[in-house]
Design a protein around this motif. Structure first.
Motif, PDB file in Angstrom:
ATOM      1  N   SER A 127       0.813  -1.208   0.000  1.00  0.00           N
ATOM      2  CA  SER A 127       0.000   0.000   0.000  1.00  0.00           C
ATOM      3  C   SER A 127       0.854   1.270   0.000  1.00  0.00           C
ATOM      4  N   MET A 128       2.172   1.115   0.126  1.00  0.00           N
ATOM      5  CA  MET A 128       3.089   2.249   0.085  1.00  0.00           C
ATOM      6  C   MET A 128       4.249   1.919  -0.855  1.00  0.00           C
ATOM      7  N   TYR A 129       4.935   2.961  -1.290  1.00  0.00           N
ATOM      8  CA  TYR A 129       6.118   2.759  -2.128  1.00  0.00           C
ATOM      9  C   TYR A 129       7.104   3.895  -1.886  1.00  0.00           C
ATOM     10  N   SER A 153      13.987   5.799  -9.339  1.00  0.00           N
ATOM     11  CA  SER A 153      13.591   4.398  -9.260  1.00  0.00           C
ATOM     12  C   SER A 153      12.546   4.255  -8.158  1.00  0.00           C
ATOM     13  N   THR A 154      11.634   3.294  -8.324  1.00  0.00           N
ATOM     14  CA  THR A 154      10.533   3.093  -7.385  1.00  0.00           C
ATOM     15  C   THR A 154      10.565   1.675  -6.823  1.00  0.00           C
ATOM     16  N   VAL A 155      10.326   1.565  -5.513  1.00  0.00           N
ATOM     17  CA  VAL A 155      10.311   0.262  -4.836  1.00  0.00           C
ATOM     18  C   VAL A 155       9.031   0.150  -4.008  1.00  0.00           C
ATOM     19  N   ASN A 156       8.270  -0.923  -4.177  1.00  0.00           N
ATOM     20  CA  ASN A 156       7.082  -1.167  -3.368  1.00  0.00           C
ATOM     21  C   ASN A 156       7.483  -1.687  -1.983  1.00  0.00           C
ATOM     22  N   ILE A 157       6.717  -1.278  -0.963  1.00  0.00           N
ATOM     23  CA  ILE A 157       6.899  -1.815   0.375  1.00  0.00           C
ATOM     24  C   ILE A 157       5.894  -2.956   0.532  1.00  0.00           C
ATOM     25  N   THR A 158       6.383  -4.170   0.441  1.00  0.00           N
ATOM     26  CA  THR A 158       5.492  -5.327   0.353  1.00  0.00           C
ATOM     27  C   THR A 158       5.042  -5.845   1.713  1.00  0.00           C
ATOM     28  N   TYR A 162      11.511  -4.556   5.663  1.00  0.00           N
ATOM     29  CA  TYR A 162      12.892  -4.958   5.454  1.00  0.00           C
ATOM     30  C   TYR A 162      13.695  -3.755   4.975  1.00  0.00           C
ATOM     31  N   THR A 163      15.017  -3.838   5.194  1.00  0.00           N
ATOM     32  CA  THR A 163      15.900  -2.823   4.604  1.00  0.00           C
ATOM     33  C   THR A 163      16.000  -3.104   3.112  1.00  0.00           C
ATOM     34  N   ARG A 164      15.723  -2.123   2.336  1.00  0.00           N
ATOM     35  CA  ARG A 164      15.731  -2.275   0.884  1.00  0.00           C
ATOM     36  C   ARG A 164      16.711  -1.287   0.264  1.00  0.00           C
TER      37      ARG A 164
END
Length: 262
Positions: free
Chosen positions: A190-192, A206-211, A221-223
């Motif tokens: 629900s967040m990225y 760059s975009t990363v989803n928070i799963t 997690y640390t991403r």
């Protein structure tokens, strides 16, 4: 002469009585004659914020008294709501403080109460005006451990740093995690996070989803993200923005500094 004076006195009493009756018979200012407006609210859950409500009394003859915000469901009014009087054909603003509900709520109704006219017991007549309010309540999530890292393989092995120096054509790595500082569970995906290099001649985003789902106090997690620096990038500094998003809304942001060597 005495009969004339008595007659005039009787007439005056009737006139005065009639005027008083007319005043009492005046209809109170109806809710339809009030225009109540408030700006859309965007808040994080259980945070507090000062808001202002504008009230316009369109009635051309009567004022309204003791105007106040009596409820703002599902928001909580913090402290007493002020009371004001508004003359006929006038407007005023009511300022008060609210606390947001859980971010799972999505509808809100504001109730303004006021006194106008008197009843048969000579008591003020209390009326209310109810209006819907546009609202967005966001989760209280924030970034943590934001910074540059040596590589994607070393996200946890070294503390994050806020400034980094690199060469043209090399890759940079930015790491981060997210923590839920609110009280409601945040659903996974629900967040990225958007990592964005400000100077587009140096690099892009760059975009990363928070799963992960996160209950109260939970973390992700640390991403990390790896971003290439353009081979023909200009030397010098640029900001790198790390933005935590929910839909189109910014939840948190941190700024790093990237320096490209000559």
């Amino acid at each position: 002469m005495k009969k004339l004076l008595s007659l005039l006195l009787l007439i005056s009493v009737i006139i005065i009585s009639g005027c008083a009756s007319t005043i009492k018979a005046n209809s109170p200012v109806s809710p339809e004659e009030l225009v109540v407006s408030i700006e859309p609210l965007v808040m994080k859950e259980f945070n507090e914020q000062d808001v202002s409500v504008k009230v316009l009394n369109n009635n051309s003859t009567q004022k309204i008294d003791s105007v106040s915000v009596s409820s703002f469901d599902p928001f909580t009014i913090v402290g007493p709501s002020p009371q004001i009087n508004i003359p006929a054909e006038s407007k005023a603003a009511l300022s008060f403080r609210v606390m947001a509900p859980s971010f799972e709520k999505n509808t809100s109704m504001l109730t303004v109460s006021y006194a106008s006219g008197i009843d048969e017991k000579e008591q003020p007549i209390i009326r209310t005006k109810v209006v819907p309010v546009q609202m967005v309540v966001l989760p209280d999530a924030k970034l943590q451990f934001v910074g540059f890292a040596e590589s994607m393989d070393n996200l946890r092995k070294s503390p994050p740093v806020s400034a980094w120096e690199t060469k043209k054509g090399e890759n940079i790595t930015v790491k981060f995690s997210v923590k839920n500082h609110g009280q409601s569970t945040i659903a996974g995906n629900s967040m990225y996070v958007v990592v964005d290099i400000e100077n587009k001649m140096i690099g892009n985003s760059s975009t990363v989803n928070i799963t992960e789902a996160m209950a109260k106090g939970g973390t992700s997690y640390t991403r990390g993200v790896e971003l290439p620096v353009q081979k023909d990038a200009p030397n010098g500094e640029t900001n790198v923005y790390v933005n935590l998003m929910k839909g189109d809304y910014l939840l948190d942001s941190q700024t790093l500094v990237l320096k490209v060597k000559l």
